[in-house]
Structure formats: C-alpha cells, structure tokens
Design an enzyme around this catalytic site. Structure first.
Site, PDB file in Angstrom:
ATOM      1  N   CYS A  24     -11.253   2.707  -0.220  1.00 37.90           N
ATOM      2  CA  CYS A  24      -9.844   3.005   0.049  1.00 37.90           C
ATOM      3  C   CYS A  24      -9.506   2.183   1.273  1.00 37.90           C
ATOM      4  CB  CYS A  24      -9.659   4.491   0.338  1.00 37.90           C
ATOM      5  SG  CYS A  24      -8.012   4.895   0.979  1.00 37.90           S
ATOM      6  N   THR A  25      -8.399   1.458   1.216  1.00 37.55           N
ATOM      7  CA  THR A  25      -8.086   0.542   2.324  1.00 37.55           C
ATOM      8  C   THR A  25      -7.775   1.290   3.622  1.00 37.55           C
ATOM      9  OG1 THR A  25      -5.811   0.414   1.501  1.00 37.55           O
ATOM     10  CG2 THR A  25      -7.330  -1.358   0.867  1.00 37.55           C
ATOM     11  N   HIS A  26      -7.508   2.582   3.518  1.00 34.54           N
ATOM     12  CA  HIS A  26      -7.305   3.354   4.752  1.00 34.54           C
ATOM     13  C   HIS A  26      -8.602   3.501   5.563  1.00 34.54           C
ATOM     14  CE1 HIS A  26      -3.393   4.586   3.165  1.00 34.54           C
ATOM     15  NE2 HIS A  26      -3.142   5.198   4.308  1.00 34.54           N
ATOM     16  N   TYR A  76      -1.095   8.318  -2.683  1.00 36.19           N
ATOM     17  CA  TYR A  76      -1.336   7.934  -4.070  1.00 36.19           C
ATOM     18  C   TYR A  76      -2.552   8.649  -4.652  1.00 36.19           C
ATOM     19  CZ  TYR A  76       1.977   3.996  -4.323  1.00 36.19           C
ATOM     20  OH  TYR A  76       3.104   3.212  -4.387  1.00 36.19           O
ATOM     21  N   GLY A  77      -3.509   8.971  -3.780  1.00 32.88           N
ATOM     22  CA  GLY A  77      -4.784   9.497  -4.268  1.00 32.88           C
ATOM     23  C   GLY A  77      -4.678  10.797  -5.035  1.00 32.88           C
ATOM     24  N   ASP A  85       0.877  -1.189   0.000  1.00 34.65           N
ATOM     25  CA  ASP A  85       0.000   0.000   0.000  1.00 34.65           C
ATOM     26  C   ASP A  85       0.906   1.229   0.000  1.00 34.65           C
ATOM     27  OD1 ASP A  85      -2.392   1.552   0.195  1.00 34.65           O
ATOM     28  OD2 ASP A  85      -2.162   1.696   2.359  1.00 34.65           O
ATOM     29  N   SER A  86       0.288   2.394  -0.133  1.00 35.96           N
ATOM     30  CA  SER A  86       1.058   3.635  -0.045  1.00 35.96           C
ATOM     31  C   SER A  86       1.409   3.955   1.407  1.00 35.96           C
ATOM     32  CB  SER A  86       0.230   4.784  -0.611  1.00 35.96           C
ATOM     33  OG  SER A  86      -0.994   4.868   0.121  1.00 35.96           O
ATOM     34  N   CYS A 101      -4.476  -1.729  -1.886  1.00 30.67           N
ATOM     35  CA  CYS A 101      -4.678  -0.308  -2.157  1.00 30.67           C
ATOM     36  C   CYS A 101      -5.592  -0.210  -3.374  1.00 30.67           C
ATOM     37  CB  CYS A 101      -3.328   0.336  -2.456  1.00 30.67           C
ATOM     38  SG  CYS A 101      -3.433   2.033  -3.023  1.00 30.67           S
ATOM     39  N   ASN A 102      -6.720   0.447  -3.206  1.00 35.83           N
ATOM     40  CA  ASN A 102      -7.664   0.588  -4.321  1.00 35.83           C
ATOM     41  C   ASN A 102      -7.098   1.456  -5.434  1.00 35.83           C
ATOM     42  OD1 ASN A 102     -10.747  -0.318  -3.477  1.00 35.83           O
ATOM     43  ND2 ASN A 102      -9.450   0.146  -1.727  1.00 35.83           N
ATOM     44  N   THR A 103      -6.378   2.509  -5.060  1.00 39.97           N
ATOM     45  CA  THR A 103      -5.847   3.423  -6.075  1.00 39.97           C
ATOM     46  C   THR A 103      -4.873   2.666  -6.983  1.00 39.97           C
ATOM     47  OG1 THR A 103      -5.962   5.141  -4.379  1.00 39.97           O
ATOM     48  CG2 THR A 103      -4.787   5.683  -6.398  1.00 39.97           C
TER      49      THR A 103
END
Ligand code: DGL
Length: 263
Positions: A189-191, A43-44, A11-12, A75-77
């Site tokens: 978003c995984t966050h 990343y977004g 992930d970022s 990470c979705n992005t």
C-alpha cells in the site's frame, strides 16, 4: 511533447507521495499534478465494483483537465483492481503500482513473505497471480490494515503516531501460523512507506520492500528523451474532498505541491 506537460499521480490520499518522492529525486524538474480522491478515501474498504467504476472516471476527468504526458496510479488498491480499465479508457501511458512480491521473493531466506496492504488489495486475484509467477516456493501471508492507512494520513496531517499503534496494526500478520518466520514484508500500500521508520522500530527483524523507487525508475525510463522545464516547478495538488488543513498543506509543500485545487 510540451515541456510543461505534467506527470499525473493519483491515489485515494497521501500514499502516492511515497512514489512521488523517488520520482522527484530522478526527475527534479518534472511538472507534477498530484490528485487525491479524498472524497472516496479510504479505498481499502470499498468494493471492487466501486473502485472499478470510480477510478477510471476520475482519471478521465483529470486527464482532460491537466493533459498529462503520463499517469501514475500510485495506489495498489486502485491498480490491482482498475489498471486494465484505466489503460483501455485513456490514450496515454499509465503506470500502475502493484505489490513488489518479485523483489521480496528474491530477498527472502526463510521463504515466508508478508504482504501488508489494504483489505481490498490483499484479496485480489492479481496478488495470487504475482505469488504464482514470482514466489511459487514461498509462503505468502497477507494482512489488510485500514489502521495503518489512517495512521499514515494522521502522520502527514501532523498528528503524533505511536509505535504501539503501528505495532498493533501489523501484529496480526506475525501472529498466524508461520507468521514468526516472515523475514521480508512487502509494503503493498503506497501509504505504508510513509510509516517506514515506525514499522522498522516496531518490527526491527524483518526487511521491508517498498516498490516506490522501482516505479520512479520506470517513469524515468518511459519519459526518457522528453523535454522538461529548466528548473523545478511548483506542483499542483488536487483534492476531490474538502481543502487540506494547514499541516497537510505544509507536508505537500515539501514535495513542492504548493498550488492546491478542488476537482
Ligand atoms: N494508498 C492506497 C494503496 O496503495 C489506498 C489506501 C486506502 O485508501 O485505503 O492501496
């Protein structure tokens, strides 16, 4: 397959922990390498071209160094932009994380669904595609929130996160036409599952869909029958930027990520 061969999460930042947690619940002895591209975070707000070149290159280096049995782009992005590039560049199974629009459409009664992600994710054709395939009769309201990403990082770094800040970050999604009719929100978003409690308190009348547990089941399925160590192992956290501060190291330790390395 070597029992010590890890599963690599990418992930970022800390968002991938929301996928790692449910995976560890299913595969407690799985050796883990968790990589955060903290030098590239967030990343977004990056362009498609930046993500499409950065993510496969980093994953290539990580795979070479850690020889994982499977990689998870948590990470979705990164997944909605670069999953295909990564799959064609790497010779191992790659699991992506894409907005859980299908389960949301199965749940929604009002047929109005919110997709809460990063600015980059919510504009991806991948999301149009998921909506067309699984939620044709739904109105999809998308909202990209860099603020929520920052608030998630702050929470894991041990800072106080207020419900007011979380409410202000997601409120524009409910303020547009039809927004008040949203009954189901995809945490795209995984966050954001890391802020599930705060989101529920800020907006108690909607249901939230977190793709993490489904991804964990997919990982368990793809690795079924493989051998694992006999006991839970200390995991490795890799950062592309500066070493994480004390509070974040404590948060990582809750996921057994006790060895911290630089890439
Ligand atoms: N966790 C990420 C996602 O799922 C990205 C957050 C960011 O770096 O902006 O999209």
């Amino acid at each position: 397959m070597n029992a010590n061969s890890p599963i690599l999460f990418f992930d970022s930042g800390v968002g991938g922990l929301s996928v790692l947690g449910p995976t560890q619940a299913l595969l407690p002895n799985a050796p883990i390498v968790y990589a955060a591209d903290s030098a590239g975070f967030p990343y977004g707000s990056r362009t498609e071209a930046e993500i499409a070149s950065r993510v496969p290159a980093l994953l290539g280096r990580l795979v070479e160094r850690f020889q994982p049995r499977l990689a998870v782009i948590a990470c979705n992005t990164a997944s909605t932009i670069a999953l295909d590039h990564v799959r064609s560049a790497l010779d191992l199974p790659v699991v992506g994380t894409v907005p859980a629009i299908k389960p949301a459409a199965e749940m929604s009664k009002t047929r109005v669904i919110g997709v809460l992600g990063t600015e980059a994710t919510v504009r991806q054709p991948y999301v149009d595609d998921l909506a067309a395939r699984f939620a044709r009769d739904c109105t999809i309201i998308r909202h990209g929130s860099p603020e929520l990403v920052e608030l998630s990082e702050a929470k894991l770094a041990g800072r106080q996160v207020s419900i007011e800040d979380v409410r202000a970050a997601a409120d524009p999604m409910f303020a547009v036409a039809d927004g008040k009719r949203i009954d189901t929100v995809v945490l795209a978003c995984t966050h954001f599952p890391l802020l599930a409690d705060e989101l529920k308190e800020a907006f108690p009348n909607v249901a939230y869909v977190d793709g993490g547990p489904g991804i964990a089941r997919r990982i368990a399925w793809l690795t079924r029958g493989q051998s694992w160590p006999g006991t839970p192992q200390p995991g490795t956290a890799v950062f592309t930027g500066p070493a994480p501060a004390q509070h974040l190291q404590e948060a990582l330790a809750r996921f057994r990520l006790t060895r911290v390395r630089a890439l």
